[in-house]
Design a protein around this motif. Structure first.
Motif, PDB file in Angstrom:
ATOM      1  N   GLN A   1       0.816  -1.211   0.000  1.00  0.00           N
ATOM      2  CA  GLN A   1       0.000   0.000   0.000  1.00  0.00           C
ATOM      3  C   GLN A   1       0.855   1.269   0.000  1.00  0.00           C
ATOM      4  OE1 GLN A   1      -2.372  -0.806   3.530  1.00  0.00           O
ATOM      5  NE2 GLN A   1      -4.167  -1.248   2.268  1.00  0.00           N
ATOM      6  N   GLN A   2       1.921   1.288   0.780  1.00  0.00           N
ATOM      7  CA  GLN A   2       2.672   2.524   0.979  1.00  0.00           C
ATOM      8  C   GLN A   2       3.902   2.663   0.094  1.00  0.00           C
ATOM      9  OE1 GLN A   2       3.426   2.793   5.188  1.00  0.00           O
ATOM     10  NE2 GLN A   2       1.258   2.610   5.697  1.00  0.00           N
ATOM     11  N   GLU A   3       4.394   1.562  -0.477  1.00  0.00           N
ATOM     12  CA  GLU A   3       5.576   1.654  -1.323  1.00  0.00           C
ATOM     13  C   GLU A   3       5.274   1.280  -2.770  1.00  0.00           C
ATOM     14  OE1 GLU A   3       8.717  -0.668   0.506  1.00  0.00           O
ATOM     15  OE2 GLU A   3       8.308   0.232   2.468  1.00  0.00           O
ATOM     16  N   GLU A   4       4.674   0.100  -2.979  1.00  0.00           N
ATOM     17  CA  GLU A   4       4.403  -0.367  -4.344  1.00  0.00           C
ATOM     18  C   GLU A   4       3.351   0.479  -5.051  1.00  0.00           C
ATOM     19  OE1 GLU A   4       5.818  -2.961  -6.285  1.00  0.00           O
ATOM     20  OE2 GLU A   4       7.308  -2.665  -4.706  1.00  0.00           O
ATOM     21  N   ARG A   5       2.233   0.757  -4.375  1.00  0.00           N
ATOM     22  CA  ARG A   5       1.138   1.501  -5.003  1.00  0.00           C
ATOM     23  C   ARG A   5       1.622   2.853  -5.545  1.00  0.00           C
ATOM     24  NH1 ARG A   5      -4.037   1.857  -1.410  1.00  0.00           N
ATOM     25  NH2 ARG A   5      -4.711  -0.071  -2.385  1.00  0.00           N
ATOM     26  N   PRO A   6       2.303   3.705  -4.725  1.00  0.00           N
ATOM     27  CA  PRO A   6       2.777   4.989  -5.270  1.00  0.00           C
ATOM     28  C   PRO A   6       3.799   4.814  -6.400  1.00  0.00           C
ATOM     29  CG  PRO A   6       2.845   5.008  -2.868  1.00  0.00           C
ATOM     30  CD  PRO A   6       2.523   3.618  -3.278  1.00  0.00           C
ATOM     31  N   ARG A   7       4.669   3.809  -6.296  1.00  0.00           N
ATOM     32  CA  ARG A   7       5.665   3.576  -7.349  1.00  0.00           C
ATOM     33  C   ARG A   7       4.983   3.228  -8.663  1.00  0.00           C
ATOM     34  NH1 ARG A   7       7.593  -0.343  -9.938  1.00  0.00           N
ATOM     35  NH2 ARG A   7       6.604  -1.976  -8.722  1.00  0.00           N
TER      36      ARG A   7
ATOM     37  N   VAL B   1       1.816   3.971  -9.561  1.00  0.00           N
ATOM     38  CA  VAL B   1       1.080   5.146 -10.040  1.00  0.00           C
ATOM     39  C   VAL B   1       2.042   6.094 -10.761  1.00  0.00           C
ATOM     40  CG1 VAL B   1      -0.145   7.228  -9.271  1.00  0.00           C
ATOM     41  CG2 VAL B   1      -0.790   4.993  -8.370  1.00  0.00           C
ATOM     42  N   GLU B   2       3.229   6.268 -10.200  1.00  0.00           N
ATOM     43  CA  GLU B   2       4.250   7.118 -10.837  1.00  0.00           C
ATOM     44  C   GLU B   2       4.647   6.545 -12.201  1.00  0.00           C
ATOM     45  OE1 GLU B   2       6.816  10.044 -11.738  1.00  0.00           O
ATOM     46  OE2 GLU B   2       5.463  10.064 -10.013  1.00  0.00           O
TER      47      GLU B   2
ATOM     48  N   SER C   1       1.881   7.306 -14.717  1.00  0.00           N
ATOM     49  CA  SER C   1       1.852   8.683 -15.205  1.00  0.00           C
ATOM     50  C   SER C   1       3.038   8.988 -16.115  1.00  0.00           C
ATOM     51  CB  SER C   1       1.774   9.723 -14.098  1.00  0.00           C
ATOM     52  OG  SER C   1       2.070   9.266 -12.871  1.00  0.00           O
TER      53      SER C   1
ATOM     54  N   GLN D   1      -0.202  -2.772 -11.644  1.00  0.00           N
ATOM     55  CA  GLN D   1      -1.172  -2.155 -10.737  1.00  0.00           C
ATOM     56  C   GLN D   1      -2.303  -3.129 -10.429  1.00  0.00           C
ATOM     57  OE1 GLN D   1      -3.620   1.062 -12.296  1.00  0.00           O
ATOM     58  NE2 GLN D   1      -3.497   2.108 -10.304  1.00  0.00           N
TER      59      GLN D   1
END
Length: 157
Positions: free
Chosen positions: A22-28, A30-31, A34, A55
């Motif tokens: 949730q805190q490391e993979e998800r933002p990576r 999403v980046e 984009s 994702q």
């Protein structure tokens, strides 16, 4: 909603994997999506499709982990005792054909790892051991044929 038995170590491991996803993979991810989207035409953009697939897999595992942690029945093995095999027990066996000794701890499905000596409560060998005590012999229907084991030692922790 069925409870899922697991040791406290197994539960902590699942919680850590959930936090990491949730805190490391998800933002990576999403980046990465984009960044790939900025490259233009999405129909032929391999990076975009790869990131979207990553994702999807990550979100699926997050949902699975959330379900497992919500249904977890954490059993503190240190507080268990008795002279019969049950969840959490560490059992020393000897194969009656080969005289090979093995040590297994009976754990939940999610934390089973035969290489580390942890077998699932739902495995054939664990099901055969449940309710037995030291000195008992069990027959296990294994893929390579029936095996016979004697329980040499039963311990907790």
């Amino acid at each position: 909603m069925d409870k899922v038995p697991m040791t406290s170590a197994g539960f902590e491991s699942l919680k850590e994997e959930l936090r990491r996803r949730q805190q490391e993979e998800r933002p990576r991810i999403v980046e990465a999506i984009s960044e790939a989207r900025a490259h233009g035409d999405l129909s032929e953009n391999a990076e975009y499709h790869s990131a979207k697939e990553a994702q999807s897999l990550n979100e699926g595992r997050i949902a699975e982990l959330e379900d497992l942690t919500a249904r977890a029945e954490v059993i503190d093995v240190a507080k268990l005792s008795g002279d019969k095999v049950k969840f959490g027990a560490t059992v020393k066996l000897v194969d009656e054909d080969t005289e090979e000794e093995k040590v297994y701890q009976i754990v939940g499905d999610q934390e089973a790892d035969v290489k580390k000596g942890r077998i699932s409560i739902s495995s054939p060998i664990a099901r055969a051991l449940i309710g037995k005590g030291e000195g008992d012999t069990v027959e296990v229907a294994a893929p390579g044929g029936a095996r016979s084991y004697e329980i040499l030692e039963l311990r907790w922790a």
